[in-house]
Design an enzyme around this catalytic site. Structure first.
Site, PDB file in Angstrom:
ATOM      1  N   GLU A  90       0.848  -1.203   0.000  1.00  0.00           N
ATOM      2  CA  GLU A  90       0.000   0.000   0.000  1.00  0.00           C
ATOM      3  C   GLU A  90       0.880   1.248   0.000  1.00  0.00           C
ATOM      4  O   GLU A  90       1.739   1.421   0.874  1.00  0.00           O
ATOM      5  CB  GLU A  90      -0.921  -0.024   1.234  1.00  0.00           C
ATOM      6  CG  GLU A  90      -1.994   1.045   1.179  1.00  0.00           C
ATOM      7  CD  GLU A  90      -2.963   0.942   2.356  1.00  0.00           C
ATOM      8  OE1 GLU A  90      -3.225  -0.176   2.846  1.00  0.00           O
ATOM      9  OE2 GLU A  90      -3.448   2.005   2.778  1.00  0.00           O
ATOM     10  N   LYS A 282      -7.292  -1.654  11.322  1.00  0.00           N
ATOM     11  CA  LYS A 282      -6.620  -1.972  10.047  1.00  0.00           C
ATOM     12  C   LYS A 282      -5.436  -1.025   9.858  1.00  0.00           C
ATOM     13  O   LYS A 282      -4.348  -1.423   9.418  1.00  0.00           O
ATOM     14  CB  LYS A 282      -7.620  -1.854   8.896  1.00  0.00           C
ATOM     15  CG  LYS A 282      -7.098  -2.346   7.548  1.00  0.00           C
ATOM     16  CD  LYS A 282      -6.377  -1.303   6.754  1.00  0.00           C
ATOM     17  CE  LYS A 282      -5.959  -1.829   5.380  1.00  0.00           C
ATOM     18  NZ  LYS A 282      -5.116  -0.880   4.658  1.00  0.00           N
ATOM     19  N   ASP A 298       4.755 -14.760  10.942  1.00  0.00           N
ATOM     20  CA  ASP A 298       3.477 -15.276  10.444  1.00  0.00           C
ATOM     21  C   ASP A 298       2.383 -14.211  10.642  1.00  0.00           C
ATOM     22  O   ASP A 298       1.849 -14.060  11.746  1.00  0.00           O
ATOM     23  CB  ASP A 298       3.157 -16.562  11.219  1.00  0.00           C
ATOM     24  CG  ASP A 298       1.856 -17.218  10.798  1.00  0.00           C
ATOM     25  OD1 ASP A 298       1.030 -16.552  10.145  1.00  0.00           O
ATOM     26  OD2 ASP A 298       1.654 -18.396  11.145  1.00  0.00           O
ATOM     27  N   HIS A 395      -2.870  10.265   0.783  1.00  0.00           N
ATOM     28  CA  HIS A 395      -3.050   8.929   0.234  1.00  0.00           C
ATOM     29  C   HIS A 395      -2.974   8.949  -1.289  1.00  0.00           C
ATOM     30  O   HIS A 395      -2.261   8.170  -1.909  1.00  0.00           O
ATOM     31  CB  HIS A 395      -4.422   8.440   0.690  1.00  0.00           C
ATOM     32  CG  HIS A 395      -4.543   6.963   0.758  1.00  0.00           C
ATOM     33  ND1 HIS A 395      -4.042   6.242   1.811  1.00  0.00           N
ATOM     34  CD2 HIS A 395      -5.093   6.082  -0.089  1.00  0.00           C
ATOM     35  CE1 HIS A 395      -4.284   4.969   1.605  1.00  0.00           C
ATOM     36  NE2 HIS A 395      -4.923   4.845   0.452  1.00  0.00           N
TER      37      HIS A 395
HETATM   38  C1  MEV Z   1      -5.750   2.794   5.163  1.00  0.00           C
HETATM   39  O1  MEV Z   1      -4.916   1.739   4.806  1.00  0.00           O
HETATM   40  C2  MEV Z   1      -5.819   2.886   6.673  1.00  0.00           C
HETATM   41  C3  MEV Z   1      -6.775   3.940   7.218  1.00  0.00           C
HETATM   42  O2  MEV Z   1      -8.096   3.710   6.704  1.00  0.00           O
HETATM   43  C4  MEV Z   1      -6.772   3.773   8.721  1.00  0.00           C
HETATM   44  C5  MEV Z   1      -7.795   4.590   9.456  1.00  0.00           C
HETATM   45  O3  MEV Z   1      -8.849   4.929   8.889  1.00  0.00           O
HETATM   46  O4  MEV Z   1      -7.537   4.865  10.647  1.00  0.00           O
HETATM   47  C6  MEV Z   1      -6.373   5.319   6.824  1.00  0.00           C
END
Ligand code: MEV
Length: 443
Positions: A90, A282, A298, A395
């Site tokens: 990513e 995430k 792992d 992003h």
């Molecule tokens: C993107 O990989 C991760 C985010 O969505 C995490 C979040 O929203 O805190 C930016």
């Protein structure tokens, strides 16, 4: 390139074919077999010795699958400086980690500590004995199994690890006649999956023998013996802490106090709201997994364990906590992490070995703290962006290269596009229009 026939027929004995024959078979499925062979060749290592080693990691390996190996520099963790190796596809993750590391470098950095290191495994069994009948022998059974397993545990004990506790846990309220033999393990610098599973299988045999002597005629039927990837007693904490007024400058129009207030609200939302908690976590795992992958650990085990921990009170929640009392921004992450720095792929995968060298050949406990710091760094960057300028600006800027490559931009076009989009919003269609204009103008 396309499959010749989408109705594939079963292939017999694929794993017994030589690698060449496997590739030949795969290529024959496509309308352009030469292209498949070229692709496989391109993604096979130049060094045939290394490729052979990779082939042997798993069955039916036909090629390697590269992922970016990046560096997030300047992490101050407990006063020591680290450059973190991160393996991730990513675009924005390494940049976000590096950004947080830079921001916190003069503000005290990351404070981390290992809370506990116990891993667990269970022998799941059925018995028609009642709990008291089995439990009266619990201590004796534990001694018996500890002695019986000495040949397996000796080396681990020499390294400071071994089996810490064995107990019988009745589960009759869930399944008729169901019990667990629940064992605690300390595996020091190894992740310990093979060690734990071997011990558990030997315990299962021992369990049968033990009760056949103590309670003749009572059924003990082992169903399965396996480690648990749920490791709530193998915990690490990473923390960021600074006076709120030191957070000045995050955004020209937002005071540090207002930033801290909005940030804390975002954390509370992630605590209460499952939809947000999953995405919040995430973002943490972006950093954690990148370290886990880079060091040959792992990631599926880590992911499964972390998310189960996030739901430990019956409600899936965020893994972070915040406290703004007395004018201090105190933000922390607690998560279960079972990692190893010896054994498994750590020494066999040259890039994993390099990653560990770059980290100063850490112990497993140090690696837990480094991974937790990376997780908190990525999460801090994400929540900072979300509560200020929004996530898409950074992003999409990082994603620009992928869009340019998808649109087959030349090097000159890339330079011009990067200049242009420095001050403009990036989107796929905006880049497409920009390139079209360049191309129409003959640039
Ligand atoms: C993107 O990989 C991760 C985010 O969505 C995490 C979040 O929203 O805190 C930016």
């Amino acid at each position: 390139m396309a499959l010749l026939n989408t109705n594939l027929k079963p292939v017999d004995g694929f794993s017994r074919l030589t690698k060449e024959k496997q590739i030949e078979y795969l290529s024959s499925l496509f309308d352009n077999p030469a292209r498949v062979r070229r692709l496989i060749e391109l993604f096979s290592l130049q060094d045939s010795e290394f490729q052979k080693r990779f082939d042997e990691f798993s069955e039916n390996t036909v090629a390697s699958y590269p992922l970016p190996f990046g560096i997030a520099p300047n992490f101050n963790i407990n006063g020591s400086l680290y450059h973190l190796p991160m393996v991730i596809e990513e675009s924005s993750v390494v940049a976000a980690a590096a950004n947080a590391a830079k921001f916190w470098l003069p503000r005290g950095g990351f404070h981390t500590r290992v809370i506990s290191t116990i891993k667990k495994g269970q022998v799941h069994f059925l018995s028609d004995a009642n709990p008291d009948q089995l439990l009266q022998y619990e201590a004796e059974l534990e001694n018996f199994l500890q002695t019986r397993l000495k040949p397996l545990t000796g080396r681990m004990e020499n390294r400071g690890g071994g089996i810490r506790k064995i107990r019988i846990v009745p589960g009759l309220d869930k399944i008729t006649h169901y019990y667990q033999l629940d064992a605690d393990f300390e595996t020091v610098d190894s992740m310990g999956a093979n060690f734990i599973n071997s011990c558990l299988e030997e315990m299962a045999t021992g369990l049968n023998e033990f009760y056949a002597h103590r309670l003749p005629g009572i059924r003990v039927e082992v169903i399965m013996s396996i480690l648990s990837n749920y490791v709530p007693e193998c915990l690490v904490e990473a923390r960021l802490e600074a006076p709120i007024n030191l957070l000045a400058g995050i955004h020209p129009e937002i005071s540090p106090q207002d930033f801290a207030r909005r940030f804390a609200l975002a954390i509370e939302i992630a605590r209460q709201n499952v939809s947000r908690a999953v995405t919040h976590n995430k973002g943490i795992m972006n950093g954690v997994d990148a370290i886990v992958l880079a060091t040959g650990n792992d990631f599926r085990a880590v992911e499964a364990g972390v998310h189960a921990y996030a739901a430990r009170d019956g409600h899936y929640r965020s893994l972070t906590q915040i406290d703004l009392s007395e004018g201090i921004f105190n933000y922390s992450l607690t998560l279960p992490l079972s990692l190893g720095t010896v054994g498994g792929l750590t020494g066999l995968h040259p890039m994993a070995a390099f990653a560990l060298e770059l980290l100063g050949n850490p112990s497993a406990q140090e690696l837990m703290q480094i991974a937790a710091a990376a997780g908190l760094a990525n999460n801090f960057s994400a929540v900072r962006a979300l509560t200020t300028w929004g996530i898409q600006k950074g992003h999409m800027m990082m994603h620009l290269s992928n869009i340019l490559n998808t649109l087959a931009a030349s090097e000159t076009e890339k330079v011009l596009a990067r200049e242009h989009f420095n001050g403009h919003k990036v989107s796929y269609s905006a880049v497409e229009i920009f390139l079209k204009k360049l191309r129409n103008a003959g640039v």
